[in-house]
Scaffold this active site. Structure first.
Site, mmCIF file in Angstrom:
data_model
loop_
_atom_site.group_PDB
_atom_site.id
_atom_site.type_symbol
_atom_site.label_atom_id
_atom_site.label_comp_id
_atom_site.label_asym_id
_atom_site.label_seq_id
_atom_site.Cartn_x
_atom_site.Cartn_y
_atom_site.Cartn_z
ATOM 1 N N ASP A 7 0.868 -1.157 0.000
ATOM 2 C CA ASP A 7 0.000 0.000 0.000
ATOM 3 C C ASP A 7 0.919 1.225 0.000
ATOM 4 O O ASP A 7 2.112 1.101 0.299
ATOM 5 C CB ASP A 7 -0.894 -0.032 1.251
ATOM 6 N N ASP A 9 0.013 5.076 1.131
ATOM 7 C CA ASP A 9 -0.126 5.993 2.264
ATOM 8 C C ASP A 9 -0.156 5.228 3.580
ATOM 9 O O ASP A 9 -0.946 4.316 3.767
ATOM 10 C CB ASP A 9 -1.393 6.833 2.117
ATOM 11 N N SER A 16 -2.387 11.141 5.691
ATOM 12 C CA SER A 16 -3.092 12.325 6.162
ATOM 13 C C SER A 16 -4.586 12.070 6.060
ATOM 14 O O SER A 16 -5.058 11.547 5.043
ATOM 15 C CB SER A 16 -2.724 13.540 5.307
ATOM 16 N N ASP A 17 -5.335 12.439 7.097
ATOM 17 C CA ASP A 17 -6.791 12.314 7.035
ATOM 18 C C ASP A 17 -7.377 13.234 5.964
ATOM 19 O O ASP A 17 -8.499 13.026 5.514
ATOM 20 C CB ASP A 17 -7.415 12.640 8.395
ATOM 21 N N THR A 50 -2.851 1.040 -4.417
ATOM 22 C CA THR A 50 -3.319 2.106 -3.545
ATOM 23 C C THR A 50 -4.691 2.638 -3.939
ATOM 24 O O THR A 50 -4.946 2.882 -5.121
ATOM 25 C CB THR A 50 -2.273 3.251 -3.505
ATOM 26 N N ASN A 51 -5.571 2.777 -2.956
ATOM 27 C CA ASN A 51 -6.840 3.481 -3.168
ATOM 28 C C ASN A 51 -6.532 4.970 -3.182
ATOM 29 O O ASN A 51 -5.847 5.462 -2.282
ATOM 30 C CB ASN A 51 -7.819 3.201 -2.020
ATOM 31 N N CYS A 99 -12.345 -2.501 -8.046
ATOM 32 C CA CYS A 99 -10.913 -2.316 -7.803
ATOM 33 C C CYS A 99 -10.594 -1.667 -6.465
ATOM 34 O O CYS A 99 -9.451 -1.709 -6.024
ATOM 35 C CB CYS A 99 -10.272 -1.518 -8.940
ATOM 36 N N ARG A 100 -11.568 -1.078 -5.806
ATOM 37 C CA ARG A 100 -11.290 -0.397 -4.541
ATOM 38 C C ARG A 100 -11.141 -1.418 -3.415
ATOM 39 O O ARG A 100 -12.037 -2.188 -3.135
ATOM 40 C CB ARG A 100 -12.412 0.591 -4.216
ATOM 41 N N ARG A 129 -8.706 -2.642 5.145
ATOM 42 C CA ARG A 129 -9.065 -2.938 3.744
ATOM 43 C C ARG A 129 -7.885 -3.503 2.954
ATOM 44 O O ARG A 129 -8.073 -4.356 2.103
ATOM 45 C CB ARG A 129 -9.669 -1.715 3.064
#
Length: 178
Positions: A7, A9, A16-17, A50-51, A99-100, A129
């Site tokens: 992944d 982030d 970061s939120d 990565t999402n 894909c998510r 996830r």
């Protein structure tokens, strides 16, 4: 073929939120770039999955996402490493795409692109996830405690065979020691 799926982030770079919305906001986690280089030195292909729903939310455009990824690839190259491919999902939860993550579509695309079975392939993430997507395709879920990892570790839905490490460097040390 030796393959590791990462992944982005919270694993390679600080999360970061408010999303990572520019190359300037992308900052590597200490030791993560060298860990990727170590994987390469041990003969592993490194793929990022990565999402990136910030695209679907309109927070940034594709050219900005490409610039963030270019910065990441250059930073890894500066320490002697390489990212072989970057797969991303630009959709939001509302889109109901395949894909998510936690859905397996992005990882299935990696398997197809590399003509390989993902059974046992290390898949390193910091969120539930990431680990659920890994488990759904038979990959080895590996949780890092950076990013959202501390919170994720406490989730009762954590796949039962998940391995836990302080950070990417520690996960890579485990992979390359095997």
């Amino acid at each position: 073929m030796k393959l590791v799926i990462l992944d982005r982030d919270g694993v390679i770079n600080h999360d970061s939120d408010q999303f990572i919305k520019s190359p300037e906001e992308w900052r590597p986690i200490a030791g993560s770039l060298a860990a990727i280089a170590r994987l390469n030195q041990w003969g592993y292909r490194v793929v990022v999955a990565t999402n990136q729903s910030g695209v679907g939310r309109g927070l940034f455009e594709m050219d900005t996402l490409n610039a963030i990824h270019e910065k990441m690839v250059r930073a890894v190259a500066q320490v002697g490493g390489r990212i072989d491919a970057i797969f991303f999902c630009p959709h939001t939860n509302v889109d109901q795409c395949a894909c998510r993550k936690p859905k397996p579509g992005m990882l299935e695309e990696i398997a197809t692109r590399y003509s390989t079975d993902l059974t046992g392939v290390p898949a390193i993430g910091d969120s539930l996830r990431d680990l659920q997507a890994a488990a759904s395709v038979g990959a080895q879920p590996m949780l890092v405690l950076t990013g959202k990892g501390q919170k994720t570790r406490l989730d009762p839905a954590l796949p039962p065979d998940t391995l836990v490490f302080p950070d990417l460097a520690a996960a890579v040390a485990h992979i390359t020691a095997a």
